[in-house]
Motif scaffolding. Structure first.
Motif, short mmCIF file in Angstrom:
data_model
loop_
_atom_site.label_atom_id
_atom_site.label_comp_id
_atom_site.label_asym_id
_atom_site.label_seq_id
_atom_site.Cartn_x
_atom_site.Cartn_y
_atom_site.Cartn_z
N VAL A 217 6.46 18.99 42.40
CA VAL A 217 6.82 17.95 41.44
C VAL A 217 7.11 18.61 40.10
N MET A 218 7.78 17.89 39.24
CA MET A 218 7.98 18.32 37.86
C MET A 218 7.22 17.36 36.97
N ALA A 219 6.07 17.83 36.43
CA ALA A 219 5.25 17.02 35.54
C ALA A 219 5.69 17.29 34.11
N MET A 220 5.80 16.22 33.31
CA MET A 220 6.30 16.36 31.95
C MET A 220 5.57 15.42 31.00
N VAL A 221 5.59 15.78 29.73
CA VAL A 221 5.13 14.90 28.67
C VAL A 221 6.29 14.75 27.68
N TRP A 222 6.65 13.51 27.42
CA TRP A 222 7.74 13.18 26.51
C TRP A 222 7.17 12.47 25.30
N GLU A 223 7.80 12.68 24.14
CA GLU A 223 7.33 12.11 22.89
C GLU A 223 8.47 11.37 22.21
N GLY A 224 8.12 10.27 21.58
CA GLY A 224 9.10 9.51 20.81
C GLY A 224 8.52 8.18 20.40
N GLN A 225 9.26 7.44 19.61
CA GLN A 225 8.81 6.12 19.22
C GLN A 225 8.83 5.21 20.44
N ASP A 226 7.69 4.58 20.69
CA ASP A 226 7.55 3.66 21.82
C ASP A 226 7.98 4.33 23.13
N ALA A 227 7.60 5.61 23.28
CA ALA A 227 8.06 6.42 24.41
C ALA A 227 7.73 5.82 25.76
N THR A 228 6.54 5.25 25.91
CA THR A 228 6.15 4.70 27.21
C THR A 228 7.10 3.58 27.63
N GLN A 229 7.35 2.66 26.74
CA GLN A 229 8.24 1.54 27.09
C GLN A 229 9.67 2.03 27.30
N GLN A 230 10.12 2.98 26.50
CA GLN A 230 11.46 3.53 26.70
C GLN A 230 11.59 4.15 28.09
N VAL A 231 10.60 4.95 28.47
CA VAL A 231 10.63 5.59 29.79
C VAL A 231 10.59 4.54 30.90
N ARG A 232 9.71 3.55 30.77
CA ARG A 232 9.60 2.50 31.80
C ARG A 232 10.95 1.78 31.97
N THR A 233 11.60 1.48 30.87
CA THR A 233 12.91 0.81 30.94
C THR A 233 13.94 1.70 31.61
N MET A 234 13.96 2.98 31.24
CA MET A 234 14.93 3.91 31.82
C MET A 234 14.68 4.16 33.30
N MET A 235 13.42 4.11 33.74
CA MET A 235 13.10 4.33 35.15
C MET A 235 13.56 3.17 36.01
N GLY A 236 13.42 1.96 35.55
CA GLY A 236 13.73 0.79 36.36
C GLY A 236 12.49 0.30 37.10
N GLU A 237 12.69 -0.68 37.94
CA GLU A 237 11.59 -1.28 38.70
C GLU A 237 11.05 -0.30 39.74
N THR A 238 9.79 -0.47 40.12
CA THR A 238 9.17 0.39 41.13
C THR A 238 9.97 0.38 42.42
N ASP A 239 10.45 -0.79 42.81
CA ASP A 239 11.30 -0.92 44.00
C ASP A 239 12.75 -0.69 43.58
N PRO A 240 13.35 0.40 44.03
CA PRO A 240 14.73 0.69 43.63
C PRO A 240 15.71 -0.44 43.93
#
Length: 154
Positions: A73-96
């Motif tokens: 796996v590639m484990a990463m830590v990302w930083e930014g304003q409201d990073a968690t919500q930004q990442v969640r939005t960019m990932m999409g729903e759990t079910d593709p």
């Protein structure tokens, strides 16, 4: 103003095997998030069970552990304003199948059990717990990207 934070992201074994690490990193960098830690690794069973501990009593727990330990796996830590919500939005729903085109899972995921990526959820403390599972403090860097002044208002 949104808060600057760090969030945990992992390209799962299916994403690694499909050669999607660079594409996924590029999407987060294009968004303006800053990579502050990264580790290409093989997760052992103990770490997998701790990582997915909240699902321990669910019928799919063993399948989750088997899958996440099946390859690197590639484990990463990302930083930014409201990073968690930004990442969640960019990932999409759990079910593709429920993910919009343009999201990582919407573009690359085909199956609920092979959905390419994991990101911390928005529950308080989730980020810190997952980051601490995968990274020591000295593995995370503090630095300023040259474009930060152009990304965020003061």
């Amino acid at each position: 103003m949104m808060s600057k934070e760090r969030t945990f992201v992992m390209v799962k074994p299916d994403g690694v095997q499909r050669g999607l690490i660079g594409e996924i990193i590029g999407r987060f960098e294009d968004r303006g998030l800053k990579l502050v830690g990264g580790k290409f690794m093989q997760i052992d069973r103990d770490l997998a069970e701790e990582h997915y501990g909240e699902h321990e009593d669910k019928p799919f727990f063993d399948d989750l552990v088997e899958f996440i330990t099946a390859g690197p796996v590639m484990a990463m830590v990302w930083e930014g304003q409201d990073a968690t919500q930004q990442v969640r939005t960019m990932m999409g729903e759990t079910d593709p199948a429920e993910s919009a085109p343009g999201t990582i899972r919407g573009d690359f995921g085909l199956d609920l059990g092979r959905n390419v990526i994991h990101g911390s959820d928005t529950e308080p403390g989730s980020n810190g717990r997952e980051i601490e599972l995968f990274f020591d403090d000295e593995e995370l860097l503090d630095y300023e990207r040259i474009d930060e002044a152009w990304l965020y208002e003061d």
